[in-house]
Motif scaffolding. Structure first.
Motif, short mmCIF file in Angstrom:
data_model
loop_
_atom_site.label_atom_id
_atom_site.label_comp_id
_atom_site.label_asym_id
_atom_site.label_seq_id
_atom_site.Cartn_x
_atom_site.Cartn_y
_atom_site.Cartn_z
N PRO A 11 0.79 -1.24 0.00
CA PRO A 11 0.00 0.00 0.00
C PRO A 11 0.81 1.28 0.00
N PHE A 12 2.06 1.24 0.39
CA PHE A 12 2.85 2.46 0.45
C PHE A 12 3.87 2.57 -0.68
N LEU A 13 3.82 1.66 -1.63
CA LEU A 13 4.71 1.69 -2.78
C LEU A 13 3.88 2.09 -4.01
N ILE A 14 4.18 3.26 -4.54
CA ILE A 14 3.45 3.74 -5.71
C ILE A 14 4.28 3.47 -6.95
N HIS A 15 3.69 2.74 -7.89
CA HIS A 15 4.34 2.43 -9.16
C HIS A 15 3.94 3.49 -10.18
N THR A 16 4.85 3.81 -11.09
CA THR A 16 4.57 4.81 -12.11
C THR A 16 5.02 4.30 -13.46
N TRP A 17 4.16 4.51 -14.47
CA TRP A 17 4.51 4.20 -15.84
C TRP A 17 4.39 5.47 -16.67
N TYR A 18 5.42 5.72 -17.49
CA TYR A 18 5.41 6.84 -18.43
C TYR A 18 5.48 6.27 -19.84
N PRO A 19 4.81 6.91 -20.80
CA PRO A 19 4.95 6.46 -22.18
C PRO A 19 6.42 6.41 -22.58
N GLY A 20 6.78 5.39 -23.32
CA GLY A 20 8.16 5.19 -23.71
C GLY A 20 8.86 4.14 -22.85
N GLN A 21 8.32 3.90 -21.67
CA GLN A 21 8.85 2.83 -20.82
C GLN A 21 8.24 1.50 -21.25
N PRO A 22 8.86 0.39 -20.86
CA PRO A 22 8.21 -0.90 -21.12
C PRO A 22 6.82 -0.93 -20.46
N LEU A 23 5.89 -1.61 -21.11
CA LEU A 23 4.55 -1.71 -20.56
C LEU A 23 4.59 -2.40 -19.20
N PRO A 24 3.68 -2.02 -18.29
CA PRO A 24 3.68 -2.58 -16.93
C PRO A 24 3.09 -3.99 -16.89
N GLN A 25 3.89 -4.96 -17.30
CA GLN A 25 3.40 -6.33 -17.43
C GLN A 25 2.89 -6.92 -16.12
N GLU A 26 3.57 -6.62 -15.00
CA GLU A 26 3.09 -7.15 -13.71
C GLU A 26 1.67 -6.65 -13.43
N LEU A 27 1.41 -5.39 -13.72
CA LEU A 27 0.06 -4.84 -13.55
C LEU A 27 -0.93 -5.59 -14.43
#
Length: 135
Positions: free
Chosen positions: A40-56
């Motif tokens: 709950p206290f770890l915020i994940h961030t994805w930006y365009p250009g990064q690999p897609l968030p496969q775990e998500l």
């Protein structure tokens, strides 16, 4: 339940035109943030250009629900923009939970800013809002 939040840019202002006009005309997702219930206290961030968030994607495929404040917006952005622009997998409407609706059912204000104040929790930074409006 995975909590998500998109920040976007498009040709039509969402406040002025509404999400049904805004989401299909999005030109860019500036970022997606999320956190998992077991972190709950770890915020994940994805930006365009990064690999897609496969775990998500894997966790969603495994049955985890998505939640957002005013989830209709995030659902439309996911399914009408992220799928089209970045190749995200579609997520059915019934897999989204609206935290604003749940809050209103508990007499919490509808605005995220007002709800944060009423619940005495940290508010979303104003700097992000200013940056979004500067584009």
């Amino acid at each position: 339940m995975i909590i998500i939040d998109f920040e976007t840019r498009g040709t039509h202002n969402v406040v002025e035109y509404g999400v049904d006009v805004h989401a299909p005309k999005l030109t860019e997702i500036t970022l997606l943030t999320w956190n998992y219930p077991d972190q709950p206290f770890l915020i994940h961030t994805w930006y365009p250009g990064q690999p897609l968030p496969q775990e998500l994607f894997d966790r969603i495929e495994d049955g985890e629900m998505l939640a957002a404040w005013n989830s209709r917006y995030d659902r439309k952005v996911w399914n009408e923009a992220a799928v089209r622009l970045y190749g995200f997998p579609p997520v059915p409407m019934e897999r989204f939970v609206d935290l604003a609706v749940q809050g209103r059912a508990s007499l919490v204000p509808a605005s995220l800013d007002q709800a944060s104040r009423a619940l005495r929790i940290k508010q979303k930074p104003k700097t992000g809002q200013k940056a979004m409006k500067s584009y």
